[in-house]
Write a protein that holds these residues in place. Structure first.
Motif, PDB file in Angstrom:
ATOM      1  N   HIS A 423       1.141  -1.005  -0.080  1.00  0.00           N
ATOM      2  CA  HIS A 423      -0.099   0.387   0.331  1.00  0.00           C
ATOM      3  C   HIS A 423       0.711   1.333  -0.007  1.00  0.00           C
ATOM      4  CE1 HIS A 423      -3.546  -1.945   1.084  1.00  0.00           C
ATOM      5  NE2 HIS A 423      -4.529  -1.077   0.474  1.00  0.00           N
ATOM      6  N   GLN A 425       3.683   1.699  -1.332  1.00  0.00           N
ATOM      7  CA  GLN A 425       4.847   2.020  -2.500  1.00  0.00           C
ATOM      8  C   GLN A 425       3.469   2.714  -3.288  1.00  0.00           C
ATOM      9  OE1 GLN A 425       5.598  -1.877  -4.030  1.00  0.00           O
ATOM     10  NE2 GLN A 425       6.916  -0.406  -5.249  1.00  0.00           N
ATOM     11  N   HIS A 426       1.682   2.656  -3.379  1.00  0.00           N
ATOM     12  CA  HIS A 426       1.035   3.140  -4.366  1.00  0.00           C
ATOM     13  C   HIS A 426       0.604   4.798  -3.880  1.00  0.00           C
ATOM     14  CE1 HIS A 426       1.516  -0.859  -5.751  1.00  0.00           C
ATOM     15  NE2 HIS A 426       0.772  -0.271  -6.673  1.00  0.00           N
ATOM     16  N   ALA A 430       3.702   6.272  -5.406  1.00  0.00           N
ATOM     17  CA  ALA A 430       2.950   6.939  -6.393  1.00  0.00           C
ATOM     18  C   ALA A 430       1.691   7.737  -6.458  1.00  0.00           C
ATOM     19  CB  ALA A 430       2.243   5.828  -7.326  1.00  0.00           C
ATOM     20  N   VAL A 432      -1.302   7.047  -5.528  1.00  0.00           N
ATOM     21  CA  VAL A 432      -2.712   6.688  -5.920  1.00  0.00           C
ATOM     22  C   VAL A 432      -3.572   6.942  -4.830  1.00  0.00           C
ATOM     23  CG1 VAL A 432      -3.953   4.430  -6.657  1.00  0.00           C
ATOM     24  CG2 VAL A 432      -1.768   5.120  -7.670  1.00  0.00           C
ATOM     25  N   CYS A 437      -8.536   2.106  -6.519  1.00  0.00           N
ATOM     26  CA  CYS A 437      -8.831   0.452  -6.045  1.00  0.00           C
ATOM     27  C   CYS A 437      -9.686   0.348  -6.307  1.00  0.00           C
ATOM     28  CB  CYS A 437      -6.936   0.123  -5.839  1.00  0.00           C
ATOM     29  SG  CYS A 437      -6.116   0.191  -6.701  1.00  0.00           S
ATOM     30  N   CYS A 458      -4.388  -4.985 -12.630  1.00  0.00           N
ATOM     31  CA  CYS A 458      -2.500  -4.343 -12.396  1.00  0.00           C
ATOM     32  C   CYS A 458      -2.170  -3.861 -13.776  1.00  0.00           C
ATOM     33  CB  CYS A 458      -2.564  -5.028 -11.708  1.00  0.00           C
ATOM     34  SG  CYS A 458      -3.016  -5.989 -10.449  1.00  0.00           S
ATOM     35  N   CYS A 461      -3.235  -1.183 -15.394  1.00  0.00           N
ATOM     36  CA  CYS A 461      -2.979   0.551 -14.910  1.00  0.00           C
ATOM     37  C   CYS A 461      -1.971   0.720 -14.756  1.00  0.00           C
ATOM     38  CB  CYS A 461      -3.813   0.439 -13.500  1.00  0.00           C
ATOM     39  SG  CYS A 461      -3.649   1.997 -11.915  1.00  0.00           S
ATOM     40  N   HIS A 462      -0.643  -0.747 -14.449  1.00  0.00           N
ATOM     41  CA  HIS A 462       1.144   0.088 -14.839  1.00  0.00           C
ATOM     42  C   HIS A 462       0.978   0.485 -16.633  1.00  0.00           C
ATOM     43  CE1 HIS A 462       2.755  -2.263 -11.316  1.00  0.00           C
ATOM     44  NE2 HIS A 462       2.009  -1.578 -10.671  1.00  0.00           N
ATOM     45  N   THR A 465      -0.110   4.257 -16.243  1.00  0.00           N
ATOM     46  CA  THR A 465       0.282   5.369 -14.800  1.00  0.00           C
ATOM     47  C   THR A 465       1.220   5.880 -15.503  1.00  0.00           C
ATOM     48  OG1 THR A 465      -1.125   4.128 -13.198  1.00  0.00           O
ATOM     49  CG2 THR A 465       0.119   5.731 -13.065  1.00  0.00           C
ATOM     50  N   GLU A 493       4.360   3.245 -15.799  1.00  0.00           N
ATOM     51  CA  GLU A 493       5.037   2.524 -14.930  1.00  0.00           C
ATOM     52  C   GLU A 493       6.001   1.122 -14.862  1.00  0.00           C
ATOM     53  OE1 GLU A 493       6.168   0.884 -11.017  1.00  0.00           O
ATOM     54  OE2 GLU A 493       5.878   2.314 -11.399  1.00  0.00           O
TER      55      GLU A 493
END
Length: 506
Positions: A423, A425-426, A430, A432, A437, A458, A461-462, A465, A493
């Protein structure tokens, strides 16, 4: 005339008794039926949305109370359902009354839509007074209940307006003047001083007193029941079915072309029919076999891809906690409760102590009703929290030697153990948003899984993003290298390594 009156009264009473109670039906459904049924999707038993449009009320009463007896009586529908579900018996519910069953069936018709038909006009002075009360007084006072200070509902009928102005602006000066009531209140609350409000004008105080004399004036609404299915679950097989239909159509067209060509080559008029030609043609038989094998593999694979994709999963929780009330109406930040989301792998479930930061002084629900619940029922949900931690809401203190009980929340979002997700990391790195999500949680009374959370979801999204390079030397250096490698202005990403298997599976 007397007999006619009796018939009319009896008929009206019977009609009234058959009116379903949606909130009670929801409670009965969750207590008795939810283990095997959903409204909009087959579970162990069939979906029950609008079941009253398929079966009669009389039949449903017999089925629910004792489906075994109904089947033994020779009822064709009961036998058909028993065979359709491979002889799996349904638990009979003889303890449910006819009215209970009517209430459950009312719930299966869908959520009643509430529309405001008439709104009670609110005095502008009362509205101003409420705003001033919320800003200055609500931390220590409630209308109908003692908090830190006494309850203030209809205080204007107990004290004079002039005394209240003196007390609110400077209660210390009023007590120093020798006022008996001011001294008595000071002693009753063990010398706890009340904050003075010299900045409030006489008009401000008059508005507050008007609000305290009438309390909260709420709009009057009329409930209109509107049956509406709840599309919680998308149907991922739609694209598969379209592809399969196109493939079958192409196969048939190819078969007809080949058969027609073969037919034209014959010279006799008594040659076999086109269907026989299709059957006897070895190439078409091989083609059919390949098609059946590939089509079967395609369908099996498509079905397997749906396993454990729990989009729309919405379990029943031990406490009816509404994110729409907390995160929506009251604007509480997600990370106030889920504080570990910005620091660790998991978002964390808040302890009851976090809830008690607010609910030490909020023991009843005074907002807009939701989910078919009454105010009494929602107050009872808050009481469940007090029962868990041992809070005495009357004396505003924790009970001594109380054995606390954990609240057994049901997990909704659950990734497989072989998939790593962090979590922090995002959320922190990032930036986010939670809604990316989890969807618009601030509008949900009952939280459900909003996204598929599959690997493809996922990765998509990468791929889309873009990495934020601003004020980040580490990403800036990598960006320069990747820009030369890929010839791009911006880097996603996925290009930064977010598509590598080892990032999530190691």
């Amino acid at each position: 005339m007397t007999k006619l009156s009796f018939v009319l009264i009896f008929t009206s009473l019977l009609s009234f008794a058959q009116q379903g109670d949606y909130p009670n039906g929801k409670k009965l459904f969750n207590a008795n039926c939810a283990a095997c049924h959903r409204l909009d999707k087959k579970l162990i038993g069939p979906a029950l949305s609008n079941v009253t449009e398929i079966r009669s009320l009389a039949w449903l009463k017999l089925w629910i109370k004792d489906n075994n007896a109904l089947r033994a009586s020779g009822d064709a529908d009961a036998k058909a359902i028993f065979e359709e579900f491979k002889g799996m018996p349904m638990t009979p519910f003889p303890q449910l009354s006819d009215q209970d069953i009517v209430d459950i069936l009312e719930y299966t018709k869908g959520k009643p839509k509430v529309t405001a038909s008439t709104v009670q006009k609110i005095n502008p002075a009362v509205a101003r007074g409420k705003k001033i009360f919320k800003a200055n007084c609500a931390a220590c006072h409630k209308l109908n209940k003692k908090l830190i200070g006494p309850p203030l509902f209809k205080i204007g009928e107990i004290r004079s307006l002039e005394w209240l102005k003196l007390w609110i602006k400077d209660n210390n000066a009023l007590r120093a003047s020798g006022d008996a009531d001011a001294k008595a209140i000071f002693e009753e609350y063990k010398g706890m001083p009340m904050m003075a409000f010299p900045q409030l004008s006489d008009q401000n105080i008059e508005d507050v007193v008007k609000y305290l004399n009438v309390g909260d004036v709420k709009p009057v609404a009329t409930q209109v029941a509107v049956s509406k299915s709840d599309p919680r679950f998308d149907k991922p097989m739609v694209s598969v079915k379209v592809s399969l239909a196109l493939t079958i159509l192409a196969f048939l067209l190819l078969s007809l072309i080949i058969a027609s060509t073969t037919k034209k080559r014959g010279e006799k008029s008594d040659e076999p029919s086109m269907l026989f030609t299709l059957y006897k043609n070895p190439f078409l038989r091989l083609l059919a076999l390949i098609f059946v094998l590939l089509g079967s593999a395609y369908l099996v694979f498509a079905w397997l891809m749906q396993i454990d994709v729990n989009e729309g999963y919405q379990p029943i929780q031990p406490i009816h906690f509404s994110h729409a009330v907390h995160a929506g109406a009251n604007k509480i930040d997600c990370q106030y409760c889920h504080s570990s989301a910005k620091h660790s792998k998991t978002s964390g479930i808040p302890s009851v102590n976090v809830c008690m930061n607010c609910h030490k002084s909020i023991s009843e629900y005074n907002g807009e009703l939701f989910g078919g619940y009454t105010k009494v029922e929602l107050d009872g949900e808050i009481q469940k929290m007090y029962d868990a931690i041992g809070w005495d809401k009357e004396n505003l203190q924790y009970k001594k030697d109380y054995k606390q009980k954990p609240i057994k929340w049901v997990r909704i979002h659950n990734l497989p153990d072989f998939a790593y997700f962090n979590h922090s990391q995002h959320v922190t790195v990032a930036g986010v948003a939670c809604q990316k999500c989890h969807g618009p949680v601030e509008t949900m009374d009952e939280v459900k899984q909003f996204s598929k959370l599959t690997m493809g979801w996922c990765i998509n999204c990468h791929k889309t993003t873009e990495v934020n390079m601003k004020d980040n030397g580490y990403y800036k250096n990598i960006h320069e290298q990747l820009s030369k490698k890929y010839g791009l202005e911006k880097v996603t990403e996925a290009q930064m390594g977010g598509q590598e298997c080892g990032k999530c599976h190691y």
